[in-house]
Design a protein around this motif. Sequence first.
Motif, short mmCIF file in Angstrom:
data_model
loop_
_atom_site.label_atom_id
_atom_site.label_comp_id
_atom_site.label_asym_id
_atom_site.label_seq_id
_atom_site.Cartn_x
_atom_site.Cartn_y
_atom_site.Cartn_z
N GLY A 158 0.88 -1.26 -0.08
CA GLY A 158 0.00 -0.01 0.03
C GLY A 158 0.70 1.25 0.07
N GLU A 159 0.32 2.35 0.08
CA GLU A 159 0.63 3.52 0.16
C GLU A 159 1.47 3.64 1.42
OE1 GLU A 159 -1.85 6.79 -0.63
OE2 GLU A 159 -1.98 5.89 -2.98
N TRP A 160 2.51 4.53 1.64
CA TRP A 160 3.19 5.10 2.88
C TRP A 160 2.21 6.20 3.62
CZ3 TRP A 160 7.03 2.73 5.00
CH2 TRP A 160 7.71 1.88 3.97
N LYS A 161 2.09 5.90 4.81
CA LYS A 161 1.11 6.86 5.64
C LYS A 161 1.97 7.41 6.83
CE LYS A 161 -2.43 5.67 3.44
NZ LYS A 161 -3.63 5.06 3.86
N ASN A 162 1.86 8.67 6.98
CA ASN A 162 2.50 9.24 8.19
C ASN A 162 2.15 8.64 9.60
OD1 ASN A 162 3.89 11.20 6.47
ND2 ASN A 162 2.35 12.49 6.44
N ALA A 163 3.14 8.43 10.29
CA ALA A 163 2.93 8.00 11.61
C ALA A 163 2.91 9.40 12.72
CB ALA A 163 3.98 7.04 12.41
N THR A 164 2.65 9.00 13.87
CA THR A 164 2.47 10.36 14.96
C THR A 164 3.75 10.35 15.75
OG1 THR A 164 0.29 10.36 14.79
CG2 THR A 164 1.52 11.28 16.70
N GLY A 165 4.70 11.34 15.78
CA GLY A 165 5.87 11.14 16.61
C GLY A 165 6.89 11.01 15.85
N THR A 166 8.33 10.94 16.38
CA THR A 166 9.44 10.51 15.50
C THR A 166 10.24 9.80 16.40
OG1 THR A 166 10.54 12.74 16.39
CG2 THR A 166 9.56 12.56 13.99
N LEU A 167 10.91 10.11 17.59
CA LEU A 167 11.67 9.37 18.38
C LEU A 167 11.01 8.22 18.87
CD1 LEU A 167 13.80 12.16 20.46
CD2 LEU A 167 14.43 10.82 18.81
N ASN A 168 9.85 8.31 19.53
CA ASN A 168 8.76 7.53 19.80
C ASN A 168 7.41 7.62 19.07
OD1 ASN A 168 9.89 6.22 22.19
ND2 ASN A 168 10.19 8.23 22.78
N TRP A 169 7.22 6.72 17.97
CA TRP A 169 6.14 6.95 17.21
C TRP A 169 5.09 5.94 17.33
CZ3 TRP A 169 5.64 3.05 13.98
CH2 TRP A 169 6.82 1.86 13.90
N ALA A 170 3.96 6.39 16.58
CA ALA A 170 2.72 5.35 16.87
C ALA A 170 1.77 5.54 15.61
CB ALA A 170 1.90 5.41 18.18
N TYR A 171 1.02 4.67 15.17
CA TYR A 171 0.34 4.57 14.03
C TYR A 171 -0.80 3.47 14.47
CZ TYR A 171 -1.64 4.01 9.30
OH TYR A 171 -2.61 3.97 8.24
N THR A 172 -2.29 4.06 14.42
CA THR A 172 -3.31 3.05 14.68
C THR A 172 -3.93 2.51 13.13
OG1 THR A 172 -3.79 4.67 16.43
CG2 THR A 172 -5.70 3.28 15.50
N LEU A 173 -3.81 1.28 13.27
CA LEU A 173 -4.38 0.62 12.19
C LEU A 173 -5.52 -0.30 12.56
CD1 LEU A 173 -3.78 -0.90 9.41
CD2 LEU A 173 -2.42 -2.65 10.61
N ASP A 174 -6.65 0.10 11.53
CA ASP A 174 -7.76 -0.77 11.82
C ASP A 174 -7.73 -2.10 10.97
OD1 ASP A 174 -10.27 -2.02 11.87
OD2 ASP A 174 -11.63 -0.09 11.03
N THR A 175 -7.57 -3.11 11.39
CA THR A 175 -7.04 -4.54 10.85
C THR A 175 -8.44 -4.98 10.10
OG1 THR A 175 -7.47 -5.89 12.62
CG2 THR A 175 -5.34 -4.99 12.40
N LYS A 176 -9.47 -4.48 10.63
CA LYS A 176 -10.94 -4.82 9.91
C LYS A 176 -11.02 -4.52 8.40
CE LYS A 176 -13.80 -5.12 14.23
NZ LYS A 176 -14.81 -4.31 14.72
N LYS A 177 -10.08 -3.39 7.93
CA LYS A 177 -10.05 -3.03 6.62
C LYS A 177 -9.18 -4.08 5.81
CE LYS A 177 -10.85 1.78 7.54
NZ LYS A 177 -10.35 3.10 7.42
N LEU A 178 -8.40 -5.06 6.58
CA LEU A 178 -7.61 -6.00 5.65
C LEU A 178 -8.25 -7.53 5.75
CD1 LEU A 178 -4.31 -5.11 7.62
CD2 LEU A 178 -5.01 -4.09 5.42
N ASP A 179 -7.93 -7.99 4.74
CA ASP A 179 -8.41 -9.63 4.77
C ASP A 179 -7.71 -10.32 5.80
OD1 ASP A 179 -9.96 -9.02 2.35
OD2 ASP A 179 -8.26 -9.50 0.93
N ASN A 180 -8.55 -11.28 6.29
CA ASN A 180 -8.00 -12.09 7.21
C ASN A 180 -6.86 -12.72 6.68
OD1 ASN A 180 -9.53 -11.52 9.47
ND2 ASN A 180 -10.93 -13.39 9.14
N GLY A 181 -5.71 -13.26 7.48
CA GLY A 181 -4.44 -13.87 6.90
C GLY A 181 -3.06 -12.95 7.26
#
Length: 237
Positions: A158-181
């Motif tokens: 997929g496309e690169w998406k911006n995370a929050t923070g730099t030294l300590n960073w985080a990104y929220t992912l909704d796995t329901k938008k992905l196929d199981n597997g």
Amino acid sequence: NSSQIWHFTTEAYTPPPNHPPAVAIIHPENGATVSGTITIQGKASDEDGNETIQKVEVKIDNGDWIIVIGTTSWNYEWNTTQVENGQHTIYARAYDGEDYSSIVSINVNVFNNHKPFIEITEPENGSVVEGSIVIKGKAWDVDGNETLQGVEIRIDDGEWKNATGTLNWAYTLDTKKLDNGNHTIHARCYDGKDYSNVVSIQIEVKNKKGGGIPGFELIALLAAALAVAWIRKRRRK
């Protein structure tokens, strides 16, 4: 006849004193910021005739003297990646066969950019996940962490998406938008000049199918409907 006697006196020949040569560094300029491989250039001269100049030498900081290419116009290729970032001193001197010139020097600031580093700390590689998850990690830069400009996340291709923070960073992912597997989480960071190497982990998505009424509740609803039908049937009798 009286003979005449001639008396001659001679003085030992004293050669003129030697004049030491002179040398100058013309590139880079004093105080310049340099990186990669640079060409140090300069000139040398001698009052006794420039043909007397036998060699020009340079050294970096407390290193050894190195003979350069040329004499009256000379140059030396210096790979600045072999020294640490920061201030360094370039010295030069010329030799005319008898005397060395005075040593001249300039200071330069070396800055060679280093790629930043990144790691994914959560979830663990191979984790089984469902629903909304938070991808977490750390990033750092040996040139100074203030150079870090951003962290990016990519899922599979997929496309690169911006995370929050730099030294300590985080990104929220909704796995329901992905196929199981199985899916791959990629991460990289940027310091304004270079991207880090891409790091990756594998996750296995296991979200419950249906999205509507869960199986247990459906069975309970069917049982209630059958009970109502049975009661109505009893009343008709």
